[in-house]
Enzyme design. Sequence first.
Site, short mmCIF file in Angstrom:
data_model
loop_
_atom_site.label_atom_id
_atom_site.label_comp_id
_atom_site.label_asym_id
_atom_site.label_seq_id
_atom_site.Cartn_x
_atom_site.Cartn_y
_atom_site.Cartn_z
N TYR A 1 23.58 14.04 7.08
CA TYR A 1 23.99 12.26 6.59
C TYR A 1 23.57 11.80 5.24
O TYR A 1 25.37 10.66 5.15
CB TYR A 1 22.34 11.95 7.12
CG TYR A 1 22.65 12.21 8.79
CD1 TYR A 1 23.53 12.33 9.18
CD2 TYR A 1 21.56 11.82 9.63
CE1 TYR A 1 23.88 13.03 10.97
CE2 TYR A 1 21.19 12.15 11.19
CZ TYR A 1 22.52 12.72 11.93
OH TYR A 1 22.16 12.47 12.90
N LYS B 1 18.22 11.86 12.26
CA LYS B 1 17.61 13.88 11.61
C LYS B 1 17.30 12.66 9.96
O LYS B 1 17.24 13.36 9.34
CB LYS B 1 19.03 14.38 11.70
CG LYS B 1 18.48 15.16 12.68
CD LYS B 1 19.10 16.09 13.28
CE LYS B 1 21.03 15.69 13.06
NZ LYS B 1 21.57 14.89 14.03
#
Length: 388
Positions: free
Chosen positions: A178, A147
């Site tokens: 992230y 992702k």
Amino acid sequence: MSWWWAGAIGAAKKKLDEDEPSQSFESVALIIGVTGIVGNSLAEILPLSDTPGGPWKVYGVARRPRPTWNADHPIDYIQCDVSDAEDTRSKLSPLTDVTHVFYVTWTNRESESENCEANGSMLRNVLQAIIPYAPNLRHVCLQTGTKHYLGPFTNVDGPRHDPPFTEDMPRLQIQNFYYTQEDILFEEIKKIETVTWSIHRPNMIFGFSPYSLMNIVGTLCVYAAICKHEGSPLLFPGSKKAWEGFMTASDADLIAEQQIWAAVDPYAKNEAFNCNNADIFKWKHLWKILAEQFGIEEYGFEEGKNLGLVEMMKGKERVWEEMVKENQLQEKKLEEVGVWWFADVILGVEGMIDSMNKSKEYGFLGFRNSNNSFISWIDKYKAFKIVP
């Protein structure tokens, strides 16, 4: 040849040398998320007698009490909620002998801004409880994922990179927890010049953990078991493009092996690495394997019947309760073992392929046969009585 080069299922020698005398430890690992899908593999592989950097002492941290399926791993289990700063500090700061941190956990919130806040705080709590108190700390592994290149699950129509994904692709101009985690890692780790880091970006993970929020193999096993019990065909619940398209996956043991390699190999320091099995597959081929593993003769894709597992599994709770009793399975509710929303996301897309070139160029040559990997993890869910 190192076991991470072997590329076979079970490449890491699953053997503990029990007859060896007690010994001092060369390395001390702290696994955050030890009951998760990669944490469970790390807990199995790190204590092995031939694991690089060893012998390893291993601490394993998870929020819940230790489950029976994790109990055989020779680790020091610590129940700790890392979203709670005080709980984290009180339980982790005394671990002054830690040399390596493997951060392989995450939590899911309703919005990406909430994901950034929650997951960022968890990582910061851990690092602030370890870095000032562990004088021999050498390395921190942070696991994120593909992702990084696609954005969060909600980023359906937003910007994303074209595959194959490479580690040098710039960040997307959207919120992504992230990115938040990476920034926190860099901020905290720069306080100690001798500590290095690595970031690991696996694709869809094939592995074992009834607790995982992104458990594709376990979820498909539950779906197949219900189809077998009801005498129904094993219909592919996703899109035709996913059925026909190329995909790649990441074996949980392989991810663990890559993280251990990065933790001990000087050439892998301060780098981000994709991690997948280094082959490709189609769901139409794995679906045949899934049907065979559960003794289902009728299976495939039918246009108009691919309604998604969230819809197809509605009202199946009583069926699952019957199956648990009949087959003496572990007493878990259907919503605990079937992550339907995640399976629908995965089975609705195709072409999420990332490159392993950088990892190989830096010296990690591990790989897996995805068909064999899929079967091996199905076998494990059966062996631990999650599915019949």
